[in-house]
Structures are given as C-alpha cells and as structure tokens.
Scaffold this active site. Sequence first.
Site, PDB file in Angstrom:
ATOM      1  N   GLU A   1      -8.374  -4.327  -6.498  1.00 58.48           N
ATOM      2  CA  GLU A   1      -7.082  -3.779  -6.296  1.00 58.48           C
ATOM      3  C   GLU A   1      -6.132  -4.270  -7.089  1.00 58.48           C
ATOM      4  O   GLU A   1      -5.868  -5.469  -7.244  1.00 58.48           O
ATOM      5  CB  GLU A   1      -6.918  -3.886  -4.610  1.00 58.48           C
ATOM      6  CG  GLU A   1      -5.809  -2.907  -4.248  1.00 58.48           C
ATOM      7  CD  GLU A   1      -5.643  -2.571  -2.784  1.00 58.48           C
ATOM      8  OE1 GLU A   1      -6.478  -3.307  -1.808  1.00 58.48           O
ATOM      9  OE2 GLU A   1      -5.070  -1.818  -2.154  1.00 58.48           O
TER      10      GLU A   1
ATOM     11  N   TYR B   1      -2.246  -8.823   9.743  1.00 56.36           N
ATOM     12  CA  TYR B   1      -3.076  -8.468   8.430  1.00 56.36           C
ATOM     13  C   TYR B   1      -4.295  -7.877   9.078  1.00 56.36           C
ATOM     14  O   TYR B   1      -4.991  -6.943   8.577  1.00 56.36           O
ATOM     15  CB  TYR B   1      -3.220  -9.622   7.477  1.00 56.36           C
ATOM     16  CG  TYR B   1      -3.591  -9.429   6.199  1.00 56.36           C
ATOM     17  CD1 TYR B   1      -2.506  -9.174   5.276  1.00 56.36           C
ATOM     18  CD2 TYR B   1      -5.064  -9.399   5.902  1.00 56.36           C
ATOM     19  CE1 TYR B   1      -3.084  -9.022   3.968  1.00 56.36           C
ATOM     20  CE2 TYR B   1      -5.387  -9.173   4.454  1.00 56.36           C
ATOM     21  CZ  TYR B   1      -4.296  -9.128   3.527  1.00 56.36           C
ATOM     22  OH  TYR B   1      -4.887  -9.052   2.340  1.00 56.36           O
TER      23      TYR B   1
ATOM     24  N   ASP C   1      -3.010  -5.263  -6.406  1.00 59.12           N
ATOM     25  CA  ASP C   1      -2.121  -6.500  -6.363  1.00 59.12           C
ATOM     26  C   ASP C   1      -2.558  -7.677  -6.640  1.00 59.12           C
ATOM     27  O   ASP C   1      -1.980  -8.752  -6.958  1.00 59.12           O
ATOM     28  CB  ASP C   1      -1.800  -6.566  -4.905  1.00 59.12           C
ATOM     29  CG  ASP C   1      -2.924  -6.332  -3.891  1.00 59.12           C
ATOM     30  OD1 ASP C   1      -4.075  -5.679  -4.345  1.00 59.12           O
ATOM     31  OD2 ASP C   1      -3.076  -6.824  -2.783  1.00 59.12           O
TER      32      ASP C   1
ATOM     33  N   HIS D   1     -11.485  -9.067  -6.653  1.00 56.16           N
ATOM     34  CA  HIS D   1     -11.370  -7.642  -5.900  1.00 56.16           C
ATOM     35  C   HIS D   1     -10.542  -6.905  -6.949  1.00 56.16           C
ATOM     36  O   HIS D   1      -9.561  -7.849  -7.550  1.00 56.16           O
ATOM     37  CB  HIS D   1     -10.638  -8.016  -4.718  1.00 56.16           C
ATOM     38  CG  HIS D   1     -10.133  -6.649  -3.875  1.00 56.16           C
ATOM     39  ND1 HIS D   1     -10.740  -5.640  -3.977  1.00 56.16           N
ATOM     40  CD2 HIS D   1      -9.064  -6.849  -3.241  1.00 56.16           C
ATOM     41  CE1 HIS D   1      -9.791  -4.774  -3.334  1.00 56.16           C
ATOM     42  NE2 HIS D   1      -8.876  -5.604  -2.817  1.00 56.16           N
TER      43      HIS D   1
ATOM     44  N   HIS E   1       0.729  -1.302  -0.085  1.00 56.98           N
ATOM     45  CA  HIS E   1       0.142  -0.037  -0.135  1.00 56.98           C
ATOM     46  C   HIS E   1       0.832   1.178   0.035  1.00 56.98           C
ATOM     47  O   HIS E   1       0.816   2.158   0.922  1.00 56.98           O
ATOM     48  CB  HIS E   1      -0.828  -0.168   1.291  1.00 56.98           C
ATOM     49  CG  HIS E   1      -2.099  -0.828   1.109  1.00 56.98           C
ATOM     50  ND1 HIS E   1      -2.842  -1.225   2.097  1.00 56.98           N
ATOM     51  CD2 HIS E   1      -2.778  -1.503   0.104  1.00 56.98           C
ATOM     52  CE1 HIS E   1      -3.890  -1.819   1.877  1.00 56.98           C
ATOM     53  NE2 HIS E   1      -3.697  -2.206   0.427  1.00 56.98           N
TER      54      HIS E   1
ATOM     55  N   ASP F   1      -8.568 -11.207  -0.186  1.00 56.40           N
ATOM     56  CA  ASP F   1      -7.610 -10.595   1.210  1.00 56.40           C
ATOM     57  C   ASP F   1      -8.204 -11.447   2.475  1.00 56.40           C
ATOM     58  O   ASP F   1      -7.328 -11.613   3.096  1.00 56.40           O
ATOM     59  CB  ASP F   1      -7.923  -9.112   1.139  1.00 56.40           C
ATOM     60  CG  ASP F   1      -7.110  -8.440  -0.198  1.00 56.40           C
ATOM     61  OD1 ASP F   1      -6.054  -8.895  -0.454  1.00 56.40           O
ATOM     62  OD2 ASP F   1      -7.652  -7.289  -0.488  1.00 56.40           O
TER      63      ASP F   1
ATOM     64  N   HIS G   1      -3.424 -13.599  -0.754  1.00 54.41           N
ATOM     65  CA  HIS G   1      -2.033 -13.343   0.112  1.00 54.41           C
ATOM     66  C   HIS G   1      -1.681 -14.874   0.909  1.00 54.41           C
ATOM     67  O   HIS G   1      -2.559 -15.021   1.887  1.00 54.41           O
ATOM     68  CB  HIS G   1      -2.131 -12.197   0.782  1.00 54.41           C
ATOM     69  CG  HIS G   1      -2.181 -11.030  -0.094  1.00 54.41           C
ATOM     70  ND1 HIS G   1      -1.472 -10.631  -1.280  1.00 54.41           N
ATOM     71  CD2 HIS G   1      -3.100  -9.872   0.048  1.00 54.41           C
ATOM     72  CE1 HIS G   1      -1.695  -9.373  -1.618  1.00 54.41           C
ATOM     73  NE2 HIS G   1      -2.921  -9.043  -0.927  1.00 54.41           N
TER      74      HIS G   1
ATOM     75  N   HIS H   1     -12.097  -6.222   1.891  1.00 52.31           N
ATOM     76  CA  HIS H   1     -11.698  -5.035   2.732  1.00 52.31           C
ATOM     77  C   HIS H   1     -12.132  -3.620   1.546  1.00 52.31           C
ATOM     78  O   HIS H   1     -12.137  -2.617   2.050  1.00 52.31           O
ATOM     79  CB  HIS H   1     -10.596  -4.701   3.153  1.00 52.31           C
ATOM     80  CG  HIS H   1      -9.342  -4.562   2.122  1.00 52.31           C
ATOM     81  ND1 HIS H   1      -8.495  -3.388   2.180  1.00 52.31           N
ATOM     82  CD2 HIS H   1      -8.951  -5.264   1.258  1.00 52.31           C
ATOM     83  CE1 HIS H   1      -7.744  -3.584   1.184  1.00 52.31           C
ATOM     84  NE2 HIS H   1      -8.033  -4.651   0.317  1.00 52.31           N
TER      85      HIS H   1
HETATM   86 FE1  FEO Z   1      -7.122  -5.406  -1.368  1.00 52.14          FE
HETATM   87 FE2  FEO Z   1      -4.636  -7.852  -1.460  1.00 52.14          FE
HETATM   88  O1  FEO Z   1      -5.800  -6.248  -2.058  1.00 52.14           O
END
Ligand code: FEO
Length: 395
Positions: free
Chosen positions: A81, A192, A83, A79, A23, A164, A225, A145
């Site tokens: 995002e 996390y 990553d 998701h 982030h 996530d 992750h 999230h």
């Molecule tokens: Fe919300 Fe691992 O991205």
Amino acid sequence: MNIPVKNNVFWLGKIDWDLRKFHGNELSTHRGSTYNSYLIKEDKIALIDTVWGPFAKEYVKNLSTEIDLKKIDYVIANHGESDHSGALPELMRHIPHTPIYCTANGVKSLKGQYHEDWDFKVVKTGDRLSLGKKELIFIEAPMLHWPDTMFSYLTEDNILFSNDAFGQHLASEFMFNDLVDQSELTFEAMKYYANILVPFSPLVDKKIKEILALKLPMDMICPSHGVMWRKIPQQIVESYLHWSNKYKENQITIVYDTMWSGTRIMAEHIAKGITTADKTVTVKLFNIGHSDKNDVITEIFKSKAVLIGSPTINKGILTAVASLLEELRGLSFKEKKAAAFGCYGWSGESVPLINEHLKAAGFTVVDEGFKTFWNPDDASRKACIEYGQKLAKLL
Ligand code: FEO
C-alpha cells in the site's frame, strides 16, 4: 535524522504531524501518523518499507545522508500500500537493480501501482535472508490487512517488523511505547484495530497463534505506523488476541441523527431507561451527524450492543446514519446486539430500514425497534424510558 532502534537497526521514516484523514477521507487521524522505515546495517544492509509518496524526496534525501544508497543490498516491502511503498519509485531511481523482497501478491500490488519491472524476489513463510551474523525470516500475513502483507523477523535482535499490524496513527517525537501517553496509545491502537483490522479478526487470531507457536523471542515489535513496542511488546499481542475474539465491554452505544430533535429526545430517554434499569452498564450517545465516524466505530467496537436511530425522510433514513451503517456492513462485527429507533410524522419507514441494515451488518437485532409519532410528548418520553428498561434486560 534517524532514531536508533536497537544495535544496528535505525528508524528512518516520516513523522506526519499534519495528517488528519487517511485512506482518502475514510479514516480520521486526529493525532497524525508516522510512516516507519527501518534500516538494518549488518554485513549486508537491508531497508524495510519506505514512506508515503508526498514525502518521497525528503525521505530519500534523508536516507542518503545515513547511507550511500548504492550500499543497500536488499529492499524489503512488507506491504505494497502506498503509505509504505510510495517512496519506492524515487528510491529505485537511484538503485534500479537492488532486489525487492516481497510476497507474490506484493509483486502484483507494486507492479499494479508503479508499473516498474524491478528485481522482485518472491518470499514465502519461513524463507530466510542472511545479513551476515543475523537473518531476516519472512512470515506471510495475508489479510493483515491486504493479501500481500508479510512480517519480517530479525534474528539475534529479536525484532518483529509487523507492518500495519500493531500500528497506530499516532505522531510522536518519542516513537517508543514506554515514552508516550498510555491512554492516547491505547485509544489509537484500538481505533486502528476497530476501523481497519476488525473484518480480518479470525485471521488475526490464527496468525498470532501461528507466530507464538514458532516461539521466536520477541524483544521488540516495530510496526509501520506509530510507536515501536519495546516495553513488554507482548502487551499489544495480548490486546490483539482479545480484540480479535468477539471483543466487547459492558457498554451500550447509542448512535442517532435527528432533524428537529425528536430522535435525539428519544435517544436520551432510552438511555435514561437503560441506566435506571442497569447501574453497571456504560451508555454513550453520539449524534453521528456531527461526530467523528471512526471514533464512533471505535466505541461500537467496545460495546456489547448498539442502538441506531433516525427519523424517516423520503421513506428512508438520514444520510449520516446510512453512511455509518454501510461502514458497519463492511466491518462485520461479531456477536453484538442491536436495536433501532426513530420518530416519524408521515410514513415511518426508518426503523424497519435500520433493522435491515443492522442484520446485513451481522448484528443480532433483538426486537422490531421503537418508533414515536411526531416529536415525543410526555407519554412517548415515558414509553422511551420503558423501552430502554426493556432493552437493558435484552442486551
Ligand atoms: Fe495498509 Fe499502512 O498501509
């Protein structure tokens, strides 16, 4: 390279041993991370999530050694995002007409980031996608999230792809929960949660209960992750239920910064007071000026109370303390007590300022705080010990 997950499910992500910040510079990742992508080769072929953009070419090249890209029937974007979606532009260059299944917010997120008009298929909770003998069931999970987040569940194999949620920033060649160091895994899973999911705890609790009520068999949980939970996957679900319900241990965390050691001396004597009055409580001290902010936040997450100290500078507080307090405001911990302390030589605003920040962050501030004038002398050190003893009863 792939890692067999179960039957016709394969992991095809990227283990990022190098990653130390995530982030931007917000989150420390001392043990690296992984970006998990899953290929399901049933009668129909589905790909769940991709990897972060810098690894896009490497990922797509690797994926193409596993499967002819044109044979991928469905891309699932749990998701948006970057990553997890960062390799989509590179992938979709090869398969521009392959449909992408995601939530309505997922479309907004992916269009907003990549400005591409891919063939989006919007799904809602309970929608099913047939892969032949097995199906994917989609479960929207907004704010776990991001507003666009969803989970996908593979029937017959009983795998929840949770994105996530239940993840950890933990690079490992082993990639399964039963094969890695358990204390590292527990710490990284908690870190996390404490740094990313805490603000959404009521939604975490609600969503987990909603999923449990579906009574779906759960043989594995595969997050986006870190390692996959195959041995007793319910353990991380139970941990999340604990963590999302005003979690605290019998711990008090003291966080301070100091200019000429006055506030450090205060912290140490207050700690002494607490431990002499209560032999059971764990007390941990951190100089936030040179401690890892995210590790400290994880310790605060575990605590029933936090003490924050700063000397006064320019009628304010030291910037490392201010930065932590701003982050705590955003995280909005629930049902934790707090107090402020600090030394001063002239005007002495730090303690009331810290109190304001703590209240704004949702802490219950137990008193007006404690100040000492200049560096603590013997009398002030004794007063700090007595203040700690008083706090031991209040916290
Ligand atoms: Fe919300 Fe691992 O991205």
